[in-house]
Design a protein around this motif. Structure first.
Motif, short mmCIF file in Angstrom:
data_model
loop_
_atom_site.label_atom_id
_atom_site.label_comp_id
_atom_site.label_asym_id
_atom_site.label_seq_id
_atom_site.Cartn_x
_atom_site.Cartn_y
_atom_site.Cartn_z
N LEU A 53 -29.40 -19.79 14.91
CA LEU A 53 -28.05 -20.35 14.79
C LEU A 53 -27.59 -20.30 13.34
N GLY A 54 -26.32 -19.92 13.16
CA GLY A 54 -25.69 -20.03 11.85
C GLY A 54 -24.84 -21.28 11.83
N ALA A 55 -23.52 -21.09 11.75
CA ALA A 55 -22.61 -22.24 11.74
C ALA A 55 -22.08 -22.57 13.13
N ASN A 58 -19.37 -19.10 16.93
CA ASN A 58 -19.16 -18.05 17.93
C ASN A 58 -20.05 -18.29 19.15
N ILE A 59 -20.27 -19.58 19.43
CA ILE A 59 -21.25 -19.96 20.46
C ILE A 59 -20.68 -21.08 21.32
N LEU A 60 -20.95 -21.01 22.63
CA LEU A 60 -20.60 -22.13 23.51
C LEU A 60 -21.89 -22.63 24.17
N ARG A 71 -32.00 -23.09 12.65
CA ARG A 71 -30.75 -23.09 11.90
C ARG A 71 -31.03 -22.41 10.55
N VAL A 72 -30.37 -21.28 10.33
CA VAL A 72 -30.65 -20.49 9.13
C VAL A 72 -29.83 -21.04 7.97
N GLU A 73 -30.53 -21.63 6.99
CA GLU A 73 -29.85 -22.30 5.87
C GLU A 73 -30.32 -21.73 4.52
N ALA A 91 -28.04 -14.37 0.63
CA ALA A 91 -28.92 -14.97 1.63
C ALA A 91 -28.11 -15.38 2.87
N ALA A 92 -28.80 -15.37 4.00
CA ALA A 92 -28.12 -15.48 5.30
C ALA A 92 -27.41 -16.80 5.53
N GLY A 93 -27.82 -17.86 4.85
CA GLY A 93 -27.21 -19.16 5.11
C GLY A 93 -25.99 -19.45 4.25
N ALA A 123 -24.73 -14.17 9.99
CA ALA A 123 -24.15 -13.88 11.31
C ALA A 123 -23.14 -12.74 11.24
N ALA A 124 -22.68 -12.43 10.03
CA ALA A 124 -21.60 -11.43 9.91
C ALA A 124 -21.97 -10.06 10.49
N PRO A 125 -23.24 -9.59 10.30
CA PRO A 125 -23.57 -8.28 10.89
C PRO A 125 -23.64 -8.31 12.41
N GLY A 130 -14.64 -8.82 11.77
CA GLY A 130 -13.51 -7.99 11.34
C GLY A 130 -12.21 -8.76 11.42
N ALA A 131 -11.27 -8.36 10.59
CA ALA A 131 -9.92 -8.94 10.62
C ALA A 131 -9.01 -8.09 9.74
N TYR A 132 -7.78 -8.02 10.13
CA TYR A 132 -6.73 -7.36 9.32
C TYR A 132 -7.15 -5.97 8.83
N TYR A 165 -17.05 -1.87 17.08
CA TYR A 165 -16.10 -2.98 17.23
C TYR A 165 -16.80 -4.20 17.84
N ARG A 166 -16.91 -5.26 17.08
CA ARG A 166 -17.56 -6.52 17.48
C ARG A 166 -18.96 -6.28 18.05
N ASP A 167 -19.67 -5.34 17.46
CA ASP A 167 -20.96 -4.99 18.01
C ASP A 167 -21.88 -4.43 16.92
N ALA A 178 -35.00 -10.50 15.86
CA ALA A 178 -34.60 -10.29 14.46
C ALA A 178 -33.86 -11.50 13.91
N LEU A 179 -34.46 -12.13 12.91
CA LEU A 179 -33.77 -13.22 12.20
C LEU A 179 -33.32 -12.65 10.85
N ILE A 180 -32.02 -12.53 10.68
CA ILE A 180 -31.48 -11.94 9.45
C ILE A 180 -31.65 -12.93 8.30
N THR A 221 -1.61 -16.94 6.51
CA THR A 221 -1.35 -16.55 7.91
C THR A 221 -2.37 -17.20 8.84
N ARG A 222 -3.64 -17.16 8.43
CA ARG A 222 -4.67 -17.72 9.31
C ARG A 222 -4.50 -19.22 9.46
N ASN A 223 -4.18 -19.89 8.34
CA ASN A 223 -3.98 -21.34 8.43
C ASN A 223 -2.78 -21.69 9.31
N GLY A 233 -11.60 -28.22 18.35
CA GLY A 233 -12.78 -27.34 18.39
C GLY A 233 -12.42 -26.00 19.01
N ASN A 234 -12.90 -24.92 18.40
CA ASN A 234 -12.66 -23.58 18.97
C ASN A 234 -13.63 -22.60 18.34
N ALA A 235 -13.62 -21.39 18.86
CA ALA A 235 -14.51 -20.35 18.30
C ALA A 235 -13.69 -19.12 17.93
C1 LIG Z 1 -11.20 -20.38 13.74
C2 LIG Z 1 -12.10 -19.17 13.91
C3 LIG Z 1 -11.64 -17.92 13.52
C4 LIG Z 1 -12.45 -16.78 13.66
N1 LIG Z 1 -11.97 -15.57 13.25
C5 LIG Z 1 -12.76 -14.47 13.34
C6 LIG Z 1 -12.27 -13.19 12.90
O1 LIG Z 1 -11.15 -13.07 12.38
N2 LIG Z 1 -13.08 -12.12 13.02
C7 LIG Z 1 -14.34 -12.22 13.55
O2 LIG Z 1 -15.03 -11.20 13.64
N3 LIG Z 1 -14.82 -13.42 13.99
C8 LIG Z 1 -14.07 -14.53 13.90
N4 LIG Z 1 -14.54 -15.74 14.35
C9 LIG Z 1 -15.88 -15.81 14.96
C10 LIG Z 1 -16.99 -16.24 13.97
O3 LIG Z 1 -16.44 -16.78 12.81
C11 LIG Z 1 -17.89 -15.07 13.59
O4 LIG Z 1 -18.45 -14.50 14.74
C12 LIG Z 1 -19.02 -15.51 12.65
O5 LIG Z 1 -19.69 -14.39 12.13
C13 LIG Z 1 -20.01 -16.43 13.34
O6 LIG Z 1 -20.82 -16.98 12.32
P1 LIG Z 1 -21.73 -18.25 12.61
O7 LIG Z 1 -22.54 -18.49 11.40
O8 LIG Z 1 -20.89 -19.37 13.06
O9 LIG Z 1 -22.62 -17.69 13.79
P2 LIG Z 1 -23.16 -18.46 15.08
O10 LIG Z 1 -22.01 -18.82 15.96
O11 LIG Z 1 -24.07 -19.55 14.69
O12 LIG Z 1 -23.98 -17.30 15.77
C14 LIG Z 1 -23.32 -16.15 16.26
C15 LIG Z 1 -24.38 -15.15 16.72
O13 LIG Z 1 -25.12 -14.71 15.59
C16 LIG Z 1 -26.51 -14.98 15.76
N5 LIG Z 1 -27.02 -15.32 14.42
C17 LIG Z 1 -26.48 -16.19 13.54
N6 LIG Z 1 -27.18 -16.18 12.38
C18 LIG Z 1 -28.17 -15.27 12.56
C19 LIG Z 1 -29.22 -14.79 11.72
N7 LIG Z 1 -29.41 -15.23 10.48
N8 LIG Z 1 -30.06 -13.86 12.22
C20 LIG Z 1 -29.91 -13.37 13.48
N9 LIG Z 1 -28.93 -13.79 14.31
C21 LIG Z 1 -28.07 -14.72 13.85
C22 LIG Z 1 -26.58 -16.11 16.77
O14 LIG Z 1 -27.81 -16.12 17.46
C23 LIG Z 1 -25.40 -15.75 17.67
O15 LIG Z 1 -25.78 -14.77 18.59
C24 LIG Z 1 -13.75 -16.90 14.21
C25 LIG Z 1 -14.21 -18.18 14.60
C26 LIG Z 1 -13.40 -19.30 14.44
C27 LIG Z 1 -13.91 -20.66 14.83
#
Ligand SMILES: Cc1cc2nc3c(=O)[nH]c(=O)nc-3n(C[C@H](O)[C@H](O)[C@H](O)COP(=O)(O)OP(=O)(O)OC[C@H]3O[C@@H](n4cnc5c(N)ncnc54)[C@H](O)[C@@H]3O)c2cc1C
Length: 354
Positions: A53-55, A58-60, A71-73, A91-93, A123-125, A130-132, A165-167, A178-180, A221-223, A233-235
């Protein structure tokens, strides 16, 4: 404390769902690695699952988690300047948006289009954020990770990460261990604006186009348009933008000439999931405490103490309604943990329509 038991994950997911995990490991430092591997082994020997888990943006979480949440910190940023570029080893956290801001504040340009994306760097990889018109892959050099099965520390080049794209490769079954731990980004000193999708506001106001003006415009724009997870709450985008073949796109365009559509390099056509949801009259639709956001139909929100089931059912309702109307399948961008699969889709729809 490094290890907790029966802990709430409410503060660790942006839907603010009060799920509990049986075991929670705060992975703050690489010196904890051997202990972490021991805990992973013990949990797996009991046939309990492991989740990284990161932050949690992107999880429900649909139910309590019976296994181990890591929790990667990990923290730390190294910036290596060379004649033509900056190499960032992060670093990943670390918080993604803070990294972007730090770079812009220090004249290291390039990441501005990815400002204000919640979550941590590790979590970014995963879904190639992606955006804009920019994506993580545009800046990635390599990704370091630990194989939780073997304990090995490994590295993949950007090409090996198979970003799309998102993958990425990290979503595949082969990489479930794999823990990044770290990502390396490369930002050329010679900056080129990527302002096609980002700059209408500053362009209109005649501002000089700099990384800072793009950053400011995107933050504004995002705000303006996205709900703040602290309030609702949202993702972010709940669904990916669907990609269809040319024939399907042509059929839809005949029926809906104003439909936004984006031809892709491979001949396919990307559609705007938010537009489809809006056209299906779902803006503001609620199930229990969950709602389709009024301003941004692609975002499902926890409007009023929603349960995970409310959000899940609303997501299924949106999927089925869009499929009924356009014959286009929406795929969730959000990762479901412990939610029921597609088997009860019809049941959900009947319940909701009743
Ligand atoms: C308001 C809002 C706006 C957003 N806008 C965008 C946007 O514009 N573009 C976009 O692409 N996304 C967007 N997102 C989605 C989200 O921000 C991204 O997917 C982000 O990268 C998730 O990061 P996280 O740390 O919260 O990951 P988490 O939700 O904690 O985890 C997401 C996935 O990554 C895995 N993961 C996390 N950390 C690691 C690690 N260290 N090693 C291996 N696996 C890991 C988890 O297991 C899970 O599968 C948005 C979300 C919100 C709430």
């Amino acid at each position: 404390m490094m290890i907790e038991t029966n802990s709430s994950l409410k503060a660790f997911n942006t839907f603010s769902i009060d799920a509990k995990t049986k075991t929670l490991f705060h992975f703050k430092n690489m010196t904890q690695l051997s202990e972490l591997l021991t805990v992973v082994k013990a949990v797996r020997s009991e046939n309990r699952p492991v989740l990284i888990l990161g932050a949690g943006s992107n999880i429900l979480f649909c139910e309590d988690f019976s296994g181990l949440v890591i929790r990667v910190e990990l923290t730390g940023v190294d910036i290596i300047a060379s004649e033509n570029s900056y190499l960032l080893q992060v670093a990943a956290g670390e918080n993604w948006h803070q990294l972007v801001t730090h770079c812009i504040d220090n004249g290291i340009d390039g990441l501005e289009n990815l400002a204000l994306i919640p979550g941590v760097v590790g979590a970014a990889p995963i879904q190639n954020i992606g955006a804009y018109g920019s994506e993580f892959k545009d800046f990635c050099e390599s990704v370091d990770y630990i194989d939780l099965q073997t304990g090995e520390c490994l590295n993949l080049s950007a090409a090996q990460c198979l970003f799309a794209y998102r993958d990425s490769i990290f979503k595949s079954k082969t990489m479930e261990n794999a823990l990044i731990t770290k990502v390396t980004l490369k930002l050329p000193r010679k900056w080129q604006a990527n302002s096609r999708y980002a700059l209408s506001k500053s362009a209109e106001s005649g501002l000089e186009i700099t990384a800072q003006t793009i950053y400011d415009a995107i933050c504004q724009t995002r705000n303006d348009k996205l709900p703040d997870p602290e309030q609702y709450g949202n993702a972010g985008s709940f669904f990916k933008n669907p990609v269809v073949n040319q024939k399907k796109a042509a059929q839809l365009l005949k029926a809906y000439p104003k439909m936004p559509h984006y031809p892709q390099a491979d001949g396919q056509v990307k559609l705007a999931a938010g537009w489809l949801i809006e056209q299906a009259n779902l803006k503001g639709k609620t199930i229990g405490g969950a709602a389709v956001h009024q301003q941004q139909a692609l975002v499902l929100i926890n409007q009023n103490n929603a349960s995970a089931a409310d959000i899940f059912q609303l997501a299924e309702f949106v999927r089925i309604t869009v499929k009924d109307k356009f014959k286009v399948s929406l795929e969730p961008e959000v990762r479901f943990i412990g939610c029921q699969g597609e088997t009860n889709l019809t049941e959900v729809l009947n319940d909701v329509r009743a």
